[in-house]
Structures are given as structure tokens and as C-alpha cells.
Design a protein around this motif. Structure first.
Motif, short mmCIF file in Angstrom:
data_model
loop_
_atom_site.label_atom_id
_atom_site.label_comp_id
_atom_site.label_asym_id
_atom_site.label_seq_id
_atom_site.Cartn_x
_atom_site.Cartn_y
_atom_site.Cartn_z
N ILE A 123 -93.99 29.48 6.94
CA ILE A 123 -93.20 30.44 7.71
C ILE A 123 -91.83 30.63 7.10
CG2 ILE A 123 -92.15 30.87 9.96
CD1 ILE A 123 -95.14 31.25 9.91
N HIS A 143 -96.25 40.43 12.56
CA HIS A 143 -96.41 39.21 11.79
C HIS A 143 -96.27 39.47 10.30
CE1 HIS A 143 -97.48 35.60 14.19
NE2 HIS A 143 -97.45 36.51 15.13
N SER A 167 -90.66 33.07 14.67
CA SER A 167 -91.38 31.80 14.63
C SER A 167 -90.48 30.69 14.10
CB SER A 167 -92.60 31.91 13.72
OG SER A 167 -93.51 32.83 14.23
N ARG A 173 -92.44 27.83 16.83
CA ARG A 173 -93.87 27.99 17.08
C ARG A 173 -94.26 29.38 16.60
NH1 ARG A 173 -94.33 29.84 23.31
NH2 ARG A 173 -92.71 31.43 23.16
N THR A 174 -95.52 29.54 16.26
CA THR A 174 -95.91 30.78 15.59
C THR A 174 -96.72 31.72 16.46
OG1 THR A 174 -97.81 29.58 14.77
CG2 THR A 174 -95.93 29.78 13.29
N ARG A 175 -97.11 31.25 17.64
CA ARG A 175 -98.00 32.06 18.48
C ARG A 175 -99.27 32.40 17.70
NH1 ARG A 175 -95.86 34.57 22.98
NH2 ARG A 175 -93.68 34.07 23.37
N THR A 176 -99.73 31.46 16.96
CA THR A 176 -100.92 31.66 16.14
C THR A 176 -101.83 30.45 16.25
OG1 THR A 176 -99.68 32.98 14.55
CG2 THR A 176 -101.71 32.00 13.77
N TYR A 236 -100.91 35.98 21.42
CA TYR A 236 -101.24 35.03 20.39
C TYR A 236 -102.20 35.66 19.39
CZ TYR A 236 -99.00 30.60 21.45
OH TYR A 236 -98.09 29.60 21.59
N ASP A 264 -100.11 26.90 15.95
CA ASP A 264 -99.77 26.13 17.16
C ASP A 264 -100.96 25.31 17.65
OD1 ASP A 264 -97.35 27.32 17.02
OD2 ASP A 264 -97.71 28.77 18.63
#
Lengths: 354, 354
Positions: free
Chosen positions: A59, A123, B62, B67-70, B99, B126
DNA sequence: CTGAAAGCGCTAACAC
DNA sequence: GTGTTAGCGCTTTCAG
């Protein structure tokens, strides 16, 4: 006992342990060959990295590098077998370049699709692979054409016209269908039906077109009566294979717009006492798992290659953003299995009449 | 003409246009209700955002939010239909929470799997959803147990024992198989075969177990001769349905470990002149697209629900990282279609003997 | 050859 | 109510 629990270790930790600066550590860990670094330093950094179990944070890297090494995949497809192969192909092509796939698999609702598409763009995906039925797409309002205008490369799979400058990968369905039909004529069939699907997908059109051409080539006049839709326009109406079998002179062979239609036709015919291949030759389209399991003669669409090529096109465009739009047409192939049987003698025509 | 080409606009642009600071803009755009902001300001910011066509950068977000919501999805599955439904279920559950799913669909090579898994972790997913055949997994060296130890929540799909503290979602296969077998006994069958698959998957074991139980319940002694593997141990050996049909007294009904085995059995039987359902009742397992197309009686596994629940478990664990490991068992269901036919009379036993 | 400093775009504390 | 400041973890000029 190098248990390193939560405290995620970063590149500075590695650098400190190796006795270098974060910058140097970054250089060696990113395998940047152009930066001259003493071999002993390289080794020290690498050792420190393994010792600490360092895992780069993609990231953070994405943020600085301005790219995510991630492709977005928008999928709305009927055949899960096709989708699966497509995905595997994409991932194969992505693997060596350490690219990922961010997936948006919708059940067909354009609103959901737009929402997911927007999410993919947030994203910061480096590119988009799009495969969906060709419902009307307004170039001004639909999210994808907008994304393309804003510079996100996109390749669309199995469609020929998209209201935006994108790359295409498609399969040579017309030729495949022609081959399949020719196979049937060579088997001795003269009366050949086609079960199409309701949606006017360009792909399906191609298949009907190939069928027509092969008929003409064999000196058979295409009979519009023998091309029927799988789904009834009005409820209760005979459709699909049923309609074909109800004809005054029913066909002795039938092509289906896809394997799933063919499989249904097989079942339906069986229920009416029409045996495949003895009474009816049947060919599908796609070579999905259905066809493989049923031993269905079919036209293979190289879904995996489609995925691989789609990803390649994206990679190419990342390097050359201004390259002219490309259309890649992948060859189809006739897969002969059991659903057409051996050469047969046309009813009414004596065998080898001399 | 608000053509905004490449120069991606950021939150500072929005802030400037609205005459506020980036922080304020961030507050209103993230819908943070707890931060008190004047309504007029809110409106101004929002208007500026739309006017500029602002798209938040999820990568930057992120990085700050940690956190990436992934979620990462590791898939190695035979049935693409199952996989497709699973994925759709996951995406359904993810949608409202915005997500994503980062996909790793491998063809089964553990090395590739580990590589892709590592990549997912670098991308700071995540949580992880894992579905793969249960090859031996060494808790010390396999990447997944390590990831779990380091704090990445994981739920494994369709497996019961994993060498790491994870959550599980599975289907109630034993009960489903029992129901299916019972259906066959109620139809009058006494000699019932089972075609299993080579791999000793716990899922498949459950299915055989359910079959045994139902037999016992019906007062039938399970005959080991009637449980055969689909694939030959040695080449040339009779296997699957063939082996069953070769028995001195062949079964009148057969359960298959999955739909694809059932479909193959159907074809093979047909080739030997054994008709389904007239001569042989057949039931599959899974209710994949195959079963639907073939009108195969089968046990439905709620793949979509499986996906949904897997995602839910992940969400729960994100809130409560220390919650005790959960196993969720989803009910299966017998779907009666055409492959078993109506109640029949057992050969040798007079009908309604009184 | 290596290090110091700046900054990717955003959010989180904490001032004001 | 709103703005200022300080990073998130990494790469990248550009000095030394």
C-alpha cells in the motif's frame, strides 16, 4: 525463536539492523539494478530482511510509486466455467509481474456494477478488464467510458464495439461455428437447426453467421424456420429444441448457441424419445465443463488464453499508453466428441447411390 | 465542459474550492457524523466534490487508516460453479461495507498458492478467505498459519480442521447425503451404490458417512463392494459407475460424491444401455449448474450463503479479534429432479405383497 | 556508493 | 465548528 508478533516491522527496522539508511535498504529490496550498491551491503540488508521476516507494504509502495500493480476485473457472465478459465488466465499472466486482480463479480445489475466499478477506481487499479453482456452503455454517463477518458486502460473481453477507446480480445466464433456446421454437413446432415439465445449478443450473431455460411458452402439454403431462440418470447410458446422438433420435417442435427443450451436440448430431446446422437446430432459452443462432462461435440473458446491476452494487452498499454487500440481475435477449434455420432445416411437418399 | 483529464484532483482541491481546510473536507466526505460541521459547510464541500468529480484515493486512505477494506480470497476448487457462487456471496456481503475482494485463483500448485498468498499479505488485506483441497499443511512453514499468527483473520471454507486458529464455514454434507439416500430407500431401492472421489477430503467422507447411516436406518447392511472410487488406482482398472455396473448384482441406485461424477456416471451408464432414471436412479451432490442443466436430483450446497457467511465471520472478527474460533455449519437440502424417477418396485419382490 | 529530506493523498489529534 | 500539524511506510531526488 524469532517470533515477531504484532509489531509489524518496516523497512526502517531492516535498515537499522543492517546498519544502513532506509533509502539504501529500499534500493536493495526493490532489486534496483541501476543503483550501484556494494555487494556486502546488499547481503547485509537481505539477511536483515529475512531475519526479521520483513514483508514490504504494498500500500505504501503504491502510494509513492503511483501505481498499485492491481487490475480490476468486472465480470458478469452466465457461464461460470468460462469465467473461471478467464480468471485463471489473467492470474497466470499477472503472476510473473507480481500483479493482482481486484474482483467485481456482479450478478448483472448495472447499478451494482457501476458502484463496484467506482470502488475499483478508488482503489487506483492500473487497468480494467471488462466482461459483461452488452446492455446499452451510454458513453457520457456510464462509469467505464469515463474511466477510460480519465486514463485508465481497459480491455473488453468478448465484445466488439464499446463506446470508448479500449482494447478488445474476442474469439473467432464465426469461423468456429462454420467449422462445426461443416462437420455436420460432412456427416451427411442436410437439415440443420440452430438454437440461439434471446440476447442479441454480437458473439451469438457471429455464430449464426458462421452456420449460415457453412450451409451455403454446402449448397444448402438456410431455412429461417430452423433458427429458433432458446427462450420463448411469449410464455407457453414452444421454443428451443422443442420448436425445432415440432417442425414438419425436423432437423437431423442442431447447433446450440452455447453448451448450456445444448445440454438442455439434449435432455429435452431425450424426454421426447429423441436420442443423441442416434436420432439427432448435437453440437454446443464454448467447451465449458458441461461439454466435457457430457462428451458434447463443441467449439472450443480458449477462455484461459483470452484472460492471458487481456492481461498482456493491459501490460502493453501501461508501457505505451498511446498505442492504437488493438483487437485480438483468438482462434476457436472444433472439438469432436460423441454427440454427433458417425457419418450417417440421409433419410430418403440411398447409401452410395450409384 | 468540465473535462478534467489527467490531473487527478485530490481532497485539497476540493477543500480549496469549498474554501475550507483539507481536514474539514475529509470529515464531511467520510460522512463522519461525530464531527460537528455546519450544514452550509457540508453542502459546500459536497458540491465542490461533485463539481470537480472528486474520487477519493483508497490507497492513501488505507495507509492512514491502517486497513485496506480488502479481503483476500484464495481459491483452488474443482467446481467453477461452486466457486462462482461463493465469490458472489462474498461480494454481496462486502458491498454494503464497501469492501473488496483481492483474488488468488490458483490451479492447485501449492508453490503458486504460497506466492499469491504472500502477495495478498503484502497488499495488507484485512482478512483472508481460504478454499482449497486439504493437502498437508505444515503449521510452521505454510504461509497461512503464519499469517494467522501474525494477526490476519482467516476463515476457511469447506474444511473442518486447519492447523491454525481460524473460523470455519462448512455445509452439512453428512445430513444431506443421508437425506438423499433415504430418498432412494423410500423410492424402493435396497441396493444403493456410492461413487466417491480419490482424495480423502473430509467433505467427501461426510457424504459417505451419511449414506451409511441412512442405509442402516433403513435396515440395509452397507456393502463395501458398493462404495467405489471414481478414479482408478491403477490404470485400466474398472472404476466409478463401471465398477458398480459390473457387480454380480449391480445397484439400482447410485449416489455420486459430486455432480460432475454423477454427470459422468449418467453418460457412461447410457453408453452401456443403462437408462437413467428407468434402470438406474442417480443422485449428485452440490447442485452446481451441471445438476440444474441435467435435471439431476442432488444435494444442494448453499455456496452463495457460504460466501456471505465467510465474509460476515471476517467482519465480526475485525471487530472482536479475540472472539473464540467459530464453526458455522450451513444446512444442505435435497433437490429432487428427474434422475431418480418415481417410486419403483424392487425386482423379485411382488408389488404390495399382502 | 550511501544518506538526508521531501512527499505520495489522506486522516487523526489537537489546537484555535 | 474549523484549521494546523504530524505522520501512515515507502521511494526518490539530490547531496555528500
Amino acid at each position: 525463536m524469532k517470533q515477531v508478533p504484532h509489531p509489524r516491522i518496516g523497512i526502517r527496522d531492516v535498515a537499522r539492523r543492517a546498519g544502513v539508511s532506509p533509502a539504501t535498504a529500499s534500493h536493495v529490496l526493490s532489486e534496483r539494478a541501476d543503483v550501484p550498491i556494494r555487494d556486502s551491503t546488499r547481503r547485509r540488508v537481505r539477511e536483515a530482511a529475512v531475519a526479521l521476516g520483513y514483508r514490504p507494504n504494498a500500500i505504501a509502495r503504491s502510494l509513492t510509486e503511483g501505481r498499485t500493480r492491481t487490475f480490476g476485473l468486472i465480470l458478469m457472465t452466465g457461464s461460470s466455467s468460462f469465467a473461471a478459465d478467464l480468471v485463471c488466465g489473467i492470474q497466470e499472466a499477472c503472476r510473473e509481474r507480481r500483479y493482482h486482480t481486484l474482483l467485481a463479480w456482479t450478478s448483472g445489475d448495472p447499478v451494482v456494477e457501476a458502484e463496484l466499478g467506482e470502488l475499483l477506481l478508488e482503489h487506483q487499479v492500473d487497468g480494467l478488464i471488462y466482461h459483461a453482456p452488452p446492455y446499452a452503455i451510454d458513453p457520457d454517463t456510464h462509469w467505464l467510458p469515463r474511466a477510460v477518458r480519465e486514463g485508465t486502460p481497459c480491455v473488453v473481453v468478448q465484445e466488439r464495439a464499446f463506446p470508448a477507446p479500449v482494447d478488445y480480445v474476442i474469439t473467432e466464433d464465426c469461423g468456429g461455428s462454420q467449422l462445426a456446421t461443416q462437420h455436420l454437413t460432412e456427416l451427411g446432415h442436410r437439415r440443420i437447426g440452430f438454437v440461439t439465445v434471446a440476447e442479441q449478443r454480437s458473439r451469438v450473431w457471429d455464430r449464426v453467421e458462421g452456420y449460415r455460411r457453412a450451409l451455403l458452402d454446402a449448397g444448402i439454403a438456410p431455412d429461417p424456420e430452423l433458427v429458433v431462440p432458446e427462450f420463448a418470447a411469449r410464455p407457453g410458446e414452444a421454443c428451443g429444441i422443442e420448436a425445432l422438433l415440432d417442425r414438419a420435417i425436423p432437423p437431423t442435427a442442431v447447433l446450440a448457441a452455447n453448451d448450456s443450451v445444448a445440454a438442455r436440448a439434449w435432455r429435452t430431446a431425450g424426454r421426447r424419445g429423441v436420442r443423441v446422437p442416434q436420432d439427432l446430432a448435437l453440437v454446443g459452443f464454448g467447451d465449458t465443463d458441461l461439454a466435457q462432462v457430457l462428451e458434447l461435440t463443441t467449439v472450443r473458446q480458449p477462455a484461459r488464453d483470452l484472460g492471458r491476452e487481456a492481461a498482456q494487452l493491459l501490460f502493453r498499454r501501461l508501457q505505451e499508453p498511446a498505442a492504437p487500440p488493438t483487437s485480438l481475435v483468438l482462434p476457436t477449434e472444433l472439438i469432436v466428441r460423441e454427440s454427433c455420432g458417425p457419418r450417417r445416411v440421409q433419410s430418403g437418399v440411398p447409401p452410395d447411390s450409384t
